[in-house]
Design an enzyme around this catalytic site. Structure first.
Site, PDB file in Angstrom:
ATOM      1  N   MET A  39       0.834  -1.202   0.000  1.00  0.00           N
ATOM      2  CA  MET A  39       0.000   0.000   0.000  1.00  0.00           C
ATOM      3  C   MET A  39       0.870   1.254   0.000  1.00  0.00           C
ATOM      4  O   MET A  39       0.388   2.356   0.290  1.00  0.00           O
ATOM      5  CB  MET A  39      -0.963   0.000   1.186  1.00  0.00           C
ATOM      6  CG  MET A  39      -2.035  -1.074   1.088  1.00  0.00           C
ATOM      7  SD  MET A  39      -3.566  -0.717   1.976  1.00  0.00           S
ATOM      8  CE  MET A  39      -2.960  -0.527   3.649  1.00  0.00           C
TER       9      MET A  39
ATOM     10  N   LEU B 208       6.722   3.199   1.587  1.00  0.00           N
ATOM     11  CA  LEU B 208       7.646   2.077   1.726  1.00  0.00           C
ATOM     12  C   LEU B 208       8.727   2.349   2.774  1.00  0.00           C
ATOM     13  O   LEU B 208       9.253   3.452   2.877  1.00  0.00           O
ATOM     14  CB  LEU B 208       8.302   1.772   0.379  1.00  0.00           C
ATOM     15  CG  LEU B 208       7.341   1.476  -0.777  1.00  0.00           C
ATOM     16  CD1 LEU B 208       8.113   1.181  -2.053  1.00  0.00           C
ATOM     17  CD2 LEU B 208       6.384   0.350  -0.438  1.00  0.00           C
TER      18      LEU B 208
ATOM     19  N   HIS C  65       9.414  -3.307   3.588  1.00  0.00           N
ATOM     20  CA  HIS C  65       9.010  -3.541   2.202  1.00  0.00           C
ATOM     21  C   HIS C  65      10.218  -3.871   1.325  1.00  0.00           C
ATOM     22  O   HIS C  65      10.136  -4.744   0.446  1.00  0.00           O
ATOM     23  CB  HIS C  65       8.323  -2.294   1.636  1.00  0.00           C
ATOM     24  CG  HIS C  65       7.041  -1.923   2.306  1.00  0.00           C
ATOM     25  ND1 HIS C  65       6.917  -0.809   3.105  1.00  0.00           N
ATOM     26  CD2 HIS C  65       5.819  -2.512   2.289  1.00  0.00           C
ATOM     27  CE1 HIS C  65       5.674  -0.721   3.541  1.00  0.00           C
ATOM     28  NE2 HIS C  65       4.979  -1.744   3.069  1.00  0.00           N
TER      29      HIS C  65
ATOM     30  N   GLN D  89     -10.484  -2.810   2.347  1.00  0.00           N
ATOM     31  CA  GLN D  89     -10.020  -3.413   3.597  1.00  0.00           C
ATOM     32  C   GLN D  89     -10.021  -2.440   4.765  1.00  0.00           C
ATOM     33  O   GLN D  89      -9.546  -2.774   5.853  1.00  0.00           O
ATOM     34  CB  GLN D  89      -8.637  -4.033   3.404  1.00  0.00           C
ATOM     35  CG  GLN D  89      -7.502  -3.048   3.178  1.00  0.00           C
ATOM     36  CD  GLN D  89      -6.257  -3.727   2.678  1.00  0.00           C
ATOM     37  OE1 GLN D  89      -6.220  -4.244   1.564  1.00  0.00           O
ATOM     38  NE2 GLN D  89      -5.204  -3.744   3.500  1.00  0.00           N
TER      39      GLN D  89
ATOM     40  N   GLY E 193       4.833 -10.431   4.194  1.00  0.00           N
ATOM     41  CA  GLY E 193       5.548 -10.388   5.462  1.00  0.00           C
ATOM     42  C   GLY E 193       4.827 -11.140   6.564  1.00  0.00           C
ATOM     43  O   GLY E 193       3.591 -11.154   6.619  1.00  0.00           O
TER      44      GLY E 193
ATOM     45  N   LYS F 115       4.720 -10.214   9.530  1.00  0.00           N
ATOM     46  CA  LYS F 115       4.123  -9.275  10.481  1.00  0.00           C
ATOM     47  C   LYS F 115       2.596  -9.354  10.403  1.00  0.00           C
ATOM     48  O   LYS F 115       1.912  -9.287  11.417  1.00  0.00           O
ATOM     49  CB  LYS F 115       4.595  -7.859  10.202  1.00  0.00           C
ATOM     50  CG  LYS F 115       3.961  -6.813  11.108  1.00  0.00           C
ATOM     51  CD  LYS F 115       4.552  -5.456  10.873  1.00  0.00           C
ATOM     52  CE  LYS F 115       3.718  -4.397  11.534  1.00  0.00           C
ATOM     53  NZ  LYS F 115       2.415  -4.186  10.839  1.00  0.00           N
TER      54      LYS F 115
ATOM     55  N   SER G 257       4.109   1.243   8.337  1.00  0.00           N
ATOM     56  CA  SER G 257       3.782   2.599   7.896  1.00  0.00           C
ATOM     57  C   SER G 257       3.030   3.363   8.977  1.00  0.00           C
ATOM     58  O   SER G 257       3.164   4.580   9.102  1.00  0.00           O
ATOM     59  CB  SER G 257       2.949   2.549   6.612  1.00  0.00           C
ATOM     60  OG  SER G 257       3.692   1.969   5.561  1.00  0.00           O
TER      61      SER G 257
END
Length: 291
Positions: free
Chosen positions: A26, A29, A33, A57, A144, A146, A183
């Site tokens: 999204m 970065l 990323h 989302q 990722g 995460k 982010s």
């Protein structure tokens, strides 16, 4: 690097490439990323990155409008990494009409944890990922760890729908103090950034406590009771420190379900993962740690 904004141009430009490695993002970065991109290079060629802030989302009260958009800075970073194509579509390009056809994950893994606190989040994620896969047609895609639950859902979607994309998992990239890069860390004040490491520190302490329980000679039911106590104590600690915890939960890695008395507590056969989401001030952070 070529920057492409339309699906038709992307498909024309990518014609003939059969080993594409894809990294959906999204934008805004950061080093996390860039690690995804470096991993992608090891598994395919050329590398395509997408930047698209996906409205589907975000729930109505979330940060869609203020989500950081830094396209030119992102382009500079992608150029430096040697990315072949950046696909950066406008919303009208991805959704020229209301997206009534959607992917709804199974409730047992889609409506728990993040899915419970962000209703509709995963159907928005799975829908846009499937659409991006259709546009890019990659051989592999890198996600990722995460976003642990998201990673699992995308993998299961590809498996059940016979989507010919191999999903590669990239370990979470952390700042020197352990804070998972995100982010949304940009929303934190200077004081909150210092305090934010408590989330990862709590996960590490939980992991240590779980291993101690595992290595003791308790019976299986007592071990699971102690695991539940570790979870409750961690939540109490963070709430007392000024966090607002949505969940901090010890789950089985393979299906993200809780440990039950009939489950054998064996980390070799049934590894665990601790997943957490909590607000610090106005910023919601997520993190996880495998056990």
């Amino acid at each position: 690097m070529k920057v492409i904004h339309t699906i038709s141009e992307l498909r024309a430009h990518m014609r003939g490439h059969t080993r594409v490695a894809f990294v959906p993002t999204m934008g805004n970065l950061h080093e996390g990323h860039l690690e995804l991109i470096r991993t992608a290079k090891k598994h395919g060629n050329p590398v395509v990155v997408s930047i698209f802030v996906n409205r589907l989302q975000f729930t109505p009260n979330e940060d869609f409008d203020k989500y950081p958009r830094t396209l030119q800075a992102d382009i500079d970073k992608l150029n430096a990494e040697g990315v072949y194509v950046l696909f950066a579509p406008a919303e009208k390009e991805m959704y020229p009409e209301p997206q009534s056809y959607r992917i709804y994950p199974p409730t047992d893994i889609g409506d728990i944890l993040e899915g419970e606190f962000r209703p509709g989040f995963f159907n928005g994620v799975c829908t846009v990922v499937l659409k991006l896969f259709s546009c890019v047609q990659p051989l592999v895609a890198v996600f990722g760890k995460k976003d642990y639950q998201q990673l699992m859902l995308v993998r299961k979607m590809c498996s059940q729908l016979s989507i010919p994309v191999e999903i590669i998992a990239q370990d979470t990239v952390r700042a020197q103090n352990g804070l998972a890069l995100s982010s949304r860390n940009n929303y934190l004040t200077i004081e909150e950034k210092v305090k934010a490491i408590q989330l990862y520190q709590t996960l590490c302490k939980m992991r240590q406590d779980i291993l101690e329980v595992y290595n003791n000679h308790f019976d299986n039911i007592l071990k699971i009771k102690k695991i539940n106590a570790i979870e409750a104590n961690a939540k109490d600690y963070l709430n007392n420190e000024g966090w607002k915890v949505d969940y901090i939960s010890i789950r089985k890695q393979h299906d993200l379900q809780i440990l039950k008395n009939e489950d054998e507590f064996n980390l070799s056969l049934n590894p665990l993962v601790i997943l957490a989401a909590a607000k610090l001030g106005n910023t919601r952070l997520i993190d996880n740690l495998e056990v």
